[in-house]
Design an enzyme around this catalytic site. Structure first.
Site, mmCIF file in Angstrom:
data_model
loop_
_atom_site.group_PDB
_atom_site.id
_atom_site.type_symbol
_atom_site.label_atom_id
_atom_site.label_comp_id
_atom_site.label_asym_id
_atom_site.label_seq_id
_atom_site.Cartn_x
_atom_site.Cartn_y
_atom_site.Cartn_z
ATOM 1 N N ILE A 55 -10.132 -5.518 -29.479
ATOM 2 C CA ILE A 55 -10.766 -6.756 -29.011
ATOM 3 C C ILE A 55 -9.658 -7.717 -28.586
ATOM 4 O O ILE A 55 -8.703 -7.952 -29.335
ATOM 5 C CB ILE A 55 -11.702 -7.372 -30.073
ATOM 6 N N ALA A 56 -9.782 -8.240 -27.378
ATOM 7 C CA ALA A 56 -8.710 -9.066 -26.805
ATOM 8 C C ALA A 56 -9.201 -10.489 -26.586
ATOM 9 O O ALA A 56 -9.844 -10.790 -25.573
ATOM 10 C CB ALA A 56 -8.218 -8.444 -25.499
ATOM 11 N N GLU A 90 -4.372 -15.130 -26.390
ATOM 12 C CA GLU A 90 -3.481 -15.122 -25.222
ATOM 13 C C GLU A 90 -2.154 -15.755 -25.614
ATOM 14 O O GLU A 90 -2.085 -16.465 -26.641
ATOM 15 C CB GLU A 90 -4.135 -15.917 -24.080
ATOM 16 N N THR A 148 -4.556 -5.810 -31.724
ATOM 17 C CA THR A 148 -4.574 -4.657 -32.637
ATOM 18 C C THR A 148 -5.142 -3.437 -31.916
ATOM 19 O O THR A 148 -6.124 -3.572 -31.163
ATOM 20 C CB THR A 148 -5.442 -4.996 -33.876
ATOM 21 N N GLU A 168 -16.140 -10.431 -39.259
ATOM 22 C CA GLU A 168 -14.689 -10.307 -39.109
ATOM 23 C C GLU A 168 -13.980 -10.959 -40.305
ATOM 24 O O GLU A 168 -13.019 -10.420 -40.852
ATOM 25 C CB GLU A 168 -14.260 -10.959 -37.792
ATOM 26 N N GLU A 171 -6.221 -22.489 -41.889
ATOM 27 C CA GLU A 171 -6.440 -23.906 -41.558
ATOM 28 C C GLU A 171 -7.760 -24.050 -40.776
ATOM 29 O O GLU A 171 -8.533 -24.982 -41.023
ATOM 30 C CB GLU A 171 -5.271 -24.448 -40.716
HETATM 31 C C1 LIG Z 1 -0.812 -8.616 -36.576
HETATM 32 C C2 LIG Z 1 -1.760 -9.423 -35.751
HETATM 33 C C3 LIG Z 1 -2.889 -8.799 -35.227
HETATM 34 C C4 LIG Z 1 -3.757 -9.524 -34.422
HETATM 35 N N1 LIG Z 1 -4.831 -8.881 -33.844
HETATM 36 C C5 LIG Z 1 -5.554 -9.540 -32.916
HETATM 37 C C6 LIG Z 1 -6.556 -8.856 -32.167
HETATM 38 O O1 LIG Z 1 -6.807 -7.653 -32.361
HETATM 39 N N2 LIG Z 1 -7.227 -9.530 -31.201
HETATM 40 C C7 LIG Z 1 -6.979 -10.846 -30.951
HETATM 41 O O2 LIG Z 1 -7.604 -11.395 -30.067
HETATM 42 N N3 LIG Z 1 -6.058 -11.535 -31.663
HETATM 43 C C8 LIG Z 1 -5.333 -10.913 -32.623
HETATM 44 N N4 LIG Z 1 -4.376 -11.587 -33.325
HETATM 45 C C9 LIG Z 1 -4.136 -12.995 -33.032
HETATM 46 C C10 LIG Z 1 -4.588 -13.945 -34.135
HETATM 47 O O3 LIG Z 1 -5.980 -13.972 -34.222
HETATM 48 C C11 LIG Z 1 -3.969 -15.313 -33.820
HETATM 49 O O4 LIG Z 1 -2.560 -15.187 -34.007
HETATM 50 C C12 LIG Z 1 -4.538 -16.420 -34.676
HETATM 51 O O5 LIG Z 1 -5.870 -16.682 -34.332
HETATM 52 C C13 LIG Z 1 -3.731 -17.721 -34.541
HETATM 53 O O6 LIG Z 1 -3.542 -18.072 -33.219
HETATM 54 P P1 LIG Z 1 -2.066 -18.420 -32.688
HETATM 55 O O7 LIG Z 1 -1.165 -17.331 -33.090
HETATM 56 O O8 LIG Z 1 -2.158 -18.780 -31.262
HETATM 57 O O9 LIG Z 1 -1.655 -19.721 -33.525
HETATM 58 P P2 LIG Z 1 -1.939 -21.225 -33.112
HETATM 59 O O10 LIG Z 1 -3.350 -21.388 -32.742
HETATM 60 O O11 LIG Z 1 -0.894 -21.644 -32.154
HETATM 61 O O12 LIG Z 1 -1.682 -21.961 -34.501
HETATM 62 C C14 LIG Z 1 -0.386 -22.406 -34.945
HETATM 63 C C15 LIG Z 1 -0.598 -23.185 -36.240
HETATM 64 O O13 LIG Z 1 -1.400 -24.341 -35.962
HETATM 65 C C16 LIG Z 1 -2.511 -24.379 -36.828
HETATM 66 N N5 LIG Z 1 -3.657 -24.961 -36.160
HETATM 67 C C17 LIG Z 1 -4.154 -24.640 -34.947
HETATM 68 N N6 LIG Z 1 -5.255 -25.372 -34.690
HETATM 69 C C18 LIG Z 1 -5.455 -26.179 -35.769
HETATM 70 C C19 LIG Z 1 -6.423 -27.149 -36.139
HETATM 71 N N7 LIG Z 1 -7.464 -27.444 -35.342
HETATM 72 N N8 LIG Z 1 -6.315 -27.775 -37.336
HETATM 73 C C20 LIG Z 1 -5.283 -27.467 -38.177
HETATM 74 N N9 LIG Z 1 -4.338 -26.546 -37.886
HETATM 75 C C21 LIG Z 1 -4.417 -25.901 -36.709
HETATM 76 C C22 LIG Z 1 -2.768 -22.908 -37.177
HETATM 77 O O14 LIG Z 1 -3.530 -22.798 -38.358
HETATM 78 C C23 LIG Z 1 -1.359 -22.390 -37.309
HETATM 79 O O15 LIG Z 1 -0.865 -22.684 -38.583
HETATM 80 C C24 LIG Z 1 -3.520 -10.893 -34.171
HETATM 81 C C25 LIG Z 1 -2.403 -11.507 -34.736
HETATM 82 C C26 LIG Z 1 -1.527 -10.791 -35.500
HETATM 83 C C27 LIG Z 1 -0.302 -11.494 -36.048
#
Ligand SMILES: Cc1cc2nc3c(=O)[nH]c(=O)nc-3n(C[C@H](O)[C@H](O)[C@H](O)COP(=O)(O)OP(=O)(O)OC[C@H]3O[C@@H](n4cnc5c(N)ncnc54)[C@H](O)[C@@H]3O)c2cc1C
Length: 390
Positions: A136-137, A140, A171, A255, A380
């Site tokens: 699932i993508a 970005e 993933t 999820e 968060e």
């Molecule tokens: C090993 C791994 C597997 C993954 N697999 C998938 C997958 O299969 N498909 C997919 O689509 N994604 C996947 N992800 C992505 C994952 O869902 C995201 O990394 C996650 O949702 C956080 O987004 P971000 O990395 O952009 O962090 P950001 O959104 O940039 O967040 C950075 C920090 O800011 C905080 N923050 C952001 N918004 C707020 C708010 N409103 N209030 C307070 N704090 C906030 C966050 O909690 C975090 O601490 C995967 C990630 C990893 C590491």
């Protein structure tokens, strides 16, 4: 409690009552399969950062991939209690490479709930056998938590959608045959302009980027994806155009619970491993277990785990009846993954230097589980969801 097995590997605390004999028989099958077909090879897969397709096919043959998928599409339609058994056994075994949870309990349910009969026939039977691997993508490079800010576009041109954009951290990203893609069909409508698509990775214009190097989940392929003018027939949209946000919100309950269930099982096994380790290891002429600090730490963790287990089982039982709401799922994901982090860190400390060695299960579990507080919505964001209801 007749007809029910009160299984609790630790043999201490409040007996579990949510599983019946058939679940425990299935658990034995899953446990045996993981012990013989997965765990012995896991280290090799960590080196190549990929679980080979043969392992997926064997899991399919053993019935691990289709517990929730309806019988008419090749699954067993057994329900979430059976899914929970697989999740718990994966957590217990430390086999974090296979992305079966995402494939079976996240991607497949979208197709089953929102797909057309043709889409279901095309993908679900192959997902049950492991011949088609799902991803699932959503995320970005520029946005993760703020999902409605995705920039990947799907522009309708005649009988096709033309897809452009990129995704990261996906993933099963290298192994995937099928990508459930989140894209914008209308930029002006924010969340209401989001649609979901089923993209065959053989499509022209689709390509993988890097298989990303991570601090944990080393055997799992987590990859970048690029979509350059991918032409999809309109029949490949999932559900209705601009309705994707609603589907995403509905499915996020499962999820989040998946992560919570696995976190709980991982914490439990870490405690058992640490009790055994400290009863074996000696320092200052006595077992490490005999130090008051060790005993009090373990007693605290055992109590925390007991509280977490009762809450987890209640959530599993509720979700099996489709009664777990999104706020409870957010609480479970947040609280149980925080518990897991606390347990693993304390257990690693009690292993001393060996706890820092990759060959020790506690070291792997510590690194592998860190992501539980990040993906499926960061903790968060979980707090935000809970706070909105206060
Ligand atoms: C090993 C791994 C597997 C993954 N697999 C998938 C997958 O299969 N498909 C997919 O689509 N994604 C996947 N992800 C992505 C994952 O869902 C995201 O990394 C996650 O949702 C956080 O987004 P971000 O990395 O952009 O962090 P950001 O959104 O940039 O967040 C950075 C920090 O800011 C905080 N923050 C952001 N918004 C707020 C708010 N409103 N209030 C307070 N704090 C906030 C966050 O909690 C975090 O601490 C995967 C990630 C990893 C590491």
């Amino acid at each position: 409690m007749s007809g029910q097995i009160m299984r609790n590997d630790s043999n201490r605390g409040i007996p579990r009552t949510i599983f019946k004999t058939e679940h425990e028989l299935f658990r034995d099958t899953v446990r045996r399969f993981l012990e013989t077909e997965i765990v012995p090879y896991h280290e090799e897969w960590e080196e190549v950062r990929l679980v080979p397709r043969e392992a997926w096919l064997k899991a399919g043959e053993t019935g691990l991939l289709g517990t929730s998928i309806a019988e008419e599409y090749g699954g067993s339609g057994a329900g979430f209690l059976f899914d929970a058994v697989v999740l718990e056994e994966l957590g217990r075994s430390g086999a974090t490479g296979p992305g079966w949870d995402l494939h079976s309990y996240i991607v497949a349910p979208y197709i089953e709930k929102y797909g057309t009969v043709d889409q279901k026939r095309r993908w679900l039977p192959a997902m049950v056998t492991g011949e088609a691997i799902g991803a699932i993508a959503m995320t970005e490079p520029g946005t993760g938590s703020d999902l409605k800010a995705v920039r990947t576009t799907a522009v309708r041109v005649g009988d096709e959608y033309v897809i452009n954009g990129s995704k990261t951290f996906i993933t099963n990203g290298i192994n995937a045959d099928l990508v459930l893609l989140v894209a914008k069909t209308n930029h002006n409508l924010g969340a209401k302009g989001i649609s979901l698509f089923l993209v065959d990775t053989k499509s022209v214009g689709f390509r993988n980027g890097r298989n990303l190097k991570k601090i944990g989940l080393k055997a799992q392929d987590t990859a970048e994806m690029f979509f350059d003018d991918v032409h999809l027939p309109v029949s490949e949209i999932l559900g209705e155009e601009n309705d994707g946000w609603r589907y995403l919100m509905d499915e996020l309950v499962q999820e989040r619970l998946i992560v919570a269930v696995r976190a709980m099982a991982t914490a439990e096994v870490a405690l058992e491993q640490t009790i055994a380790y400290t009863k074996d290891r000696e320092a200052f002429g006595t077992k490490v277990f005999e130090f008051q600090n060790t005993r009090f730490t373990l007693a605290q963790l055992a109590s925390d785990i007991q509280v977490g287990r009762v809450f987890t089982d209640r959530c599993i039982a509720l979700h099996a009846e489709a009664q777990c709401d999104s706020v409870t799922a957010a609480m479970a994901k947040m609280w149980l993954t925080e518990l897991e982090g606390k347990v693993l860190d304390a257990c690693l400390q009690l292993h001393g230097g060996y706890g820092f060695m990759w060959e020790f299960p506690i070291a792997r579990a510590w690194a592998d589980s860190r992501v539980h507080r990040i993906y499926a919505g960061t903790n968060e964001i979980m707090k935000e969801i809970v706070a909105r209801t206060l």
